[in-house]
Design a protein around this motif. Structure first.
Motif, PDB file in Angstrom:
ATOM      1  N   PRO A 138      21.379  -1.228  -2.397  1.00  0.00           N
ATOM      2  CA  PRO A 138      20.751  -1.527  -1.284  1.00  0.00           C
ATOM      3  C   PRO A 138      19.344  -0.791  -1.315  1.00  0.00           C
ATOM      4  O   PRO A 138      19.527   0.327  -1.467  1.00  0.00           O
ATOM      5  CB  PRO A 138      21.608  -1.304   0.099  1.00  0.00           C
ATOM      6  N   LEU A 139      18.235  -1.437  -0.771  1.00  0.00           N
ATOM      7  CA  LEU A 139      17.154  -0.741  -0.552  1.00  0.00           C
ATOM      8  C   LEU A 139      17.142   0.102   0.844  1.00  0.00           C
ATOM      9  O   LEU A 139      17.724  -0.403   1.620  1.00  0.00           O
ATOM     10  CB  LEU A 139      15.923  -1.814  -0.466  1.00  0.00           C
ATOM     11  N   PRO A 140      16.220   1.023   0.807  1.00  0.00           N
ATOM     12  CA  PRO A 140      16.368   1.782   2.015  1.00  0.00           C
ATOM     13  C   PRO A 140      15.697   0.807   3.153  1.00  0.00           C
ATOM     14  O   PRO A 140      14.999  -0.241   2.846  1.00  0.00           O
ATOM     15  CB  PRO A 140      15.326   2.913   1.755  1.00  0.00           C
ATOM     16  N   ARG A 141      15.730   1.303   4.463  1.00  0.00           N
ATOM     17  CA  ARG A 141      15.781   0.057   5.603  1.00  0.00           C
ATOM     18  C   ARG A 141      14.269  -0.086   5.588  1.00  0.00           C
ATOM     19  O   ARG A 141      13.816  -1.275   5.804  1.00  0.00           O
ATOM     20  CB  ARG A 141      16.068   0.825   6.871  1.00  0.00           C
ATOM     21  N   ARG A 142      13.393   0.659   5.193  1.00  0.00           N
ATOM     22  CA  ARG A 142      11.785   0.764   5.500  1.00  0.00           C
ATOM     23  C   ARG A 142      11.412  -0.357   4.546  1.00  0.00           C
ATOM     24  O   ARG A 142      10.188  -0.945   4.399  1.00  0.00           O
ATOM     25  CB  ARG A 142      11.078   1.665   5.339  1.00  0.00           C
ATOM     26  N   HIS A 143      12.168  -0.616   3.459  1.00  0.00           N
ATOM     27  CA  HIS A 143      11.415  -1.754   2.567  1.00  0.00           C
ATOM     28  C   HIS A 143      12.459  -3.024   2.483  1.00  0.00           C
ATOM     29  O   HIS A 143      12.051  -3.876   1.630  1.00  0.00           O
ATOM     30  CB  HIS A 143      11.872  -1.172   0.881  1.00  0.00           C
ATOM     31  N   ARG A 144      13.226  -3.209   3.525  1.00  0.00           N
ATOM     32  CA  ARG A 144      13.780  -4.372   3.560  1.00  0.00           C
ATOM     33  C   ARG A 144      12.773  -5.389   4.404  1.00  0.00           C
ATOM     34  O   ARG A 144      12.204  -4.964   5.338  1.00  0.00           O
ATOM     35  CB  ARG A 144      15.160  -4.379   4.167  1.00  0.00           C
ATOM     36  N   LYS A 145      13.005  -6.640   4.228  1.00  0.00           N
ATOM     37  CA  LYS A 145      12.221  -7.549   5.309  1.00  0.00           C
ATOM     38  C   LYS A 145      13.010  -7.736   6.484  1.00  0.00           C
ATOM     39  O   LYS A 145      13.921  -7.320   6.660  1.00  0.00           O
ATOM     40  CB  LYS A 145      12.283  -8.930   4.607  1.00  0.00           C
TER      41      LYS A 145
END
Length: 147
Positions: A138-145
């Protein structure tokens, strides 16, 4: 493998990947990044083979940092990951194994046909599993749409 030979291989693989990115109309601003991904993947592959790893194991290990780099570049350059991944895996594709599979099939040498075909499939599956593993993190939250 000597350091000059390793650097030569790195430059050739990066150049081939760069040319592949141009050929398949990757955005111009991504060409350098495509070349870097191809170079990194091939460099790791060469180091693994030099350390005694099989081609299947070396392909799996090489695709891990390649896919991670593709993911970082996709975020940093705000492009789809496939721009970097498609061209970056170009040096690792088992082209020789696929060629010899077809060659031995046409020549009627069933033993070598099966051997080379199995090798090509193993390498392709190893690469797919490595890519799937890296992209499943999973991507860190700041990089998610935004959801």
């Amino acid at each position: 493998m000597s350091v000059p030979e390793l650097l030569r291989q790195l430059l050739i693989s990066a150049g081939g990947t760069w040319a592949f990115a141009i050929l398949f109309h990757a955005p111009r601003r991504s060409w350098w990044a495509c070349a870097v991904t191809g170079g990194v993947g091939w460099l790791v592959y060469c180091l693994c083979v030099a350390a005694g790893a099989s081609t299947v194991t070396a392909s799996l290990i090489a695709v891990l940092p390649l896919a991670a780099l593709c993911r970082v570049l996709a975020i940093g350059l705000r492009m789809p990951i496939t721009v970097f991944l498609f061209s970056g895996i170009f040096p690792l594709v088992p082209g020789a194994a696929i060629y010899y599979t077809a060659y031995y099939f046409i020549r009627g040498n069933n033993d070598l046909f099966v051997q080379k075909g199995a090798e090509a499939i193993k390498i392709a599956v190893a690469m797919a599993l490595g890519i799937a593993f890296v992209l499943s993190i999973p991507l860190p939250r700041r990089h998610r749409k935004s959801e």
